[in-house]
Design a protein around this motif. Structure first.
Motif, short mmCIF file in Angstrom:
data_model
loop_
_atom_site.label_atom_id
_atom_site.label_comp_id
_atom_site.label_asym_id
_atom_site.label_seq_id
_atom_site.Cartn_x
_atom_site.Cartn_y
_atom_site.Cartn_z
N ASP A 422 0.83 -1.20 0.00
CA ASP A 422 0.00 0.00 0.00
C ASP A 422 0.87 1.26 0.00
N LEU A 423 2.06 1.14 0.55
CA LEU A 423 2.95 2.30 0.60
C LEU A 423 3.67 2.53 -0.74
N THR A 424 3.76 1.48 -1.55
CA THR A 424 4.62 1.60 -2.74
C THR A 424 3.93 1.31 -4.06
N MET A 425 2.98 0.38 -4.08
CA MET A 425 2.47 -0.12 -5.36
C MET A 425 0.99 0.15 -5.59
N SER A 426 0.22 0.34 -4.56
CA SER A 426 -1.21 0.60 -4.76
C SER A 426 -1.34 2.00 -5.36
N SER A 427 -2.56 2.38 -5.75
CA SER A 427 -2.76 3.74 -6.27
C SER A 427 -2.41 4.75 -5.17
#
Ligand SMILES: Cc1cc2nc3c(=O)[nH]c(=O)nc-3n(C[C@H](O)[C@H](O)[C@H](O)COP(=O)(O)OP(=O)(O)OC[C@H]3O[C@@H](n4cnc5c(N)ncnc54)[C@H](O)[C@@H]3O)c2cc1C
Length: 472
Positions: A422-427
């Motif tokens: 969630d910190l790097t790859m999610s929108s």
């Protein structure tokens, strides 16, 4: 009144009935019930409550107002400010760009230098005093729409105007028509602070003011929410910290004269950021927030390393060390900015803007690498991240067996990996990267100003003297 509780903040924002649009629809009802906004509003409410429960750290010396409104005049006050920013930011892992202390710092800096605003100086003081008394939260906007980034491009006339401009002066105030590109948390704050946007020299584009977010004619067109579902398991960060970003539209908004602090003055516009300390105090807040964020990244990285049992490999140690170094470099630059702080003519101790600009530029280049390190550590573990519902399905047994780590149960390991994802790859995560790259200016022009600000003469003289040569 002084500081507000979380409930008072949320009730006030709900009560404003700001004109907010998202995904083609105008938001109806309470913002705190809307799926796109309830997470961030509840996070902000918790931040305000945290101030109430920690008055020594998070209120000013009178223990009445938020620390960020305090004007630092001594090193002790500056250090207290630094510690308070970090303490508050640690409640949101440093992920909130518009934690209220950010724009509050700009209001504080400008008010502390109020005579700079000439005929509008009393307005500036009044805006500050009201903000402090009511514990207002602010969003701000300072860039024009991206029609063209040529040095000069012709905006439309008053009928076809694109970038927000003054179309009329009336005895009541300025009438603003057009749009501003971006305001993080636009519509979710009590007030909108508008700063001059550059590009145009025509005086109808040179203005600064603060107005309530529910001023008639003012609307916020938000990007889609990144908190696609409210599960704190699936999206541990987006569900809590997606602040939203909005385009700000002025449909003949009347800005009362008493809310205006800058109008039509190109010299004040050019010197605003540096002379008032606005830039230095904003960067001081953001550098401390970024340091906290880096500490969280370090924690996630080390836990991933331990959950995969890869700590013995040298390249892994190097990657985690890179994160640790980023944290320490930020800390060093912040401390250097305090050491070289200068008292201005009004007795305000302003941290050194050059070191803080360096911290900003260093971080805008380094942050993408920190995000990359998390993805390199997690590898396929950041793809194979079943959802909360998967763990409630008939597949639970196989998932719990297959995805366990040596030291972590499967569900806990997925919790950690989902946080890294969630910190790097999610929108949400990719927006975080764009945010750190750009929120204060683009990475191309920042070093240009560092180059012109940095004293290079004595370094040059050393080399000239060593070589016994002179420059023509
Ligand atoms: C997630 C996010 C949140 C933000 N939140 C806010 C906010 O709350 N309030 C706010 O006011 N702003 C906000 N911003 C805007 C931010 O300040 C701008 O993104 C930043 O200043 C760069 O401006 P721009 O986006 O208009 O890029 P542009 O200026 O349009 O740049 C686009 C490209 O053109 C290049 N370019 C443009 N002009 C020049 C030039 N003169 N010389 C060389 N190269 C040039 C740039 O290097 C870049 O590659 C936010 C941005 C992001 C990404």
């Amino acid at each position: 009144m002084g500081t507000v509780t979380g409930k008072e903040y949320v009730d006030r924002i709900n009560g404003l009935k700001n004109q907010i649009w998202i995904d083609g629809e105008r938001v109806q009802g309470d913002l705190s019930d809307h799926p796109a906004f309830r997470g961030i509003l509840s996070t902000k409410a918790a931040l305000y409550d945290f101030v109430q429960s920690n008055p020594n750290q998070l209120m000013d010396a009178s223990q009445k107002y938020n620390f960020s409104f305090e004007i630092p005049r001594t090193h002790e006050q500056l250090i207290k400010r630094r510690e308070a920013i970090r303490f508050w930011a640690s409640q949101s892992a440093g992920l909130l760009g518009r934690s209220p202390d950010y724009v509050n710092s700009a209001i504080m800096a400008m008010a502390s230098y109020a005579p700079f605003f000439g005929e509008y100086s009393d307005n500036m003081k009044q805006i500050y005093e009201e903000a402090r008394e009511q514990d207002y939260s602010f969003t701000h906007t300072f860039i024009n729409p991206q029609i063209s980034r040529k040095f000069y491009w012709p905006d439309g006339d008053d009928e076809t105007v694109i970038a927000a401009k003054v179309v009329k002066e009336t005895p009541e105030g300025l009438v603003i028509r057009g749009a501003r590109m971006l305001a993080t948390q636009g519509g979710l704050t009590d007030q909108l602070l508008v700063l001059p946007a550059g590009s145009f020299t025509d005086s109808s584009y040179l203005f600064g003011f603060s107005i309530p977010s529910n001023t008639p004619g003012l609307s916020f067109v938000c990007r889609p929410s990144y908190a696609e579902n409210a599960s704190t398991f699936d999206q541990p960060l987006a569900s809590r910290f997606d602040e939203g970003d909005a385009m700000v539209v002025f449909d003949d908004v009347l800005v009362p004269w008493k809310r205006v602090f800058l109008y039509g003055d190109s010299e004040i516009t050019s010197n605003l950021k540096t002379d008032t300390g606005l830039e230095a105090f904003l960067l001081y807040q953001s550098a401390n927030r970024q340091l906290v964020k880096t500490e969280w990244i370090l924690g996630i990285a080390q836990l991933m390393v331990e959950s995969l049992s890869v700590a013995e490999y040298q390249h892994i140690q190097e990657k985690v060390s890179e994160v640790a170094m980023a944290k320490e470099i930020m800390n060093g630059l912040i401390l250097a900015s305090e050491e070289a702080a200068i008292k201005n003519e009004y007795g305000v101790l302003v941290p050194n803007g050059l070191q803080l600009k360096m911290a900003f530029h260093y971080y805008q280049k380094t942050y993408p690498r920190l995000a990359e390190i998390l993805t390199l550590l997690g590898a396929s573990g950041l793809i194979c991240i079943p959802t909360e519902k998967d763990f409630e399905s008939p597949n639970e047994a196989v998932l719990s067996h297959t995805l366990q780590g040596e030291r972590l149960a499967a569900k806990d390991k997925i919790k950690l990996n989902r946080m890294a994802w969630d910190l790097t790859m999610s929108s949400f995560g990719s927006r975080q990267t764009l945010y750190e790259r750009l929120f204060f200016g683009d990475p191309v022009r920042t070093p240009v100003s560092i180059y012109s600000m940095y004293p290079k003469e004595s370094a040059k003289e050393k080399v000239l003297s060593f070589l016994s040569i002179d420059l023509e």
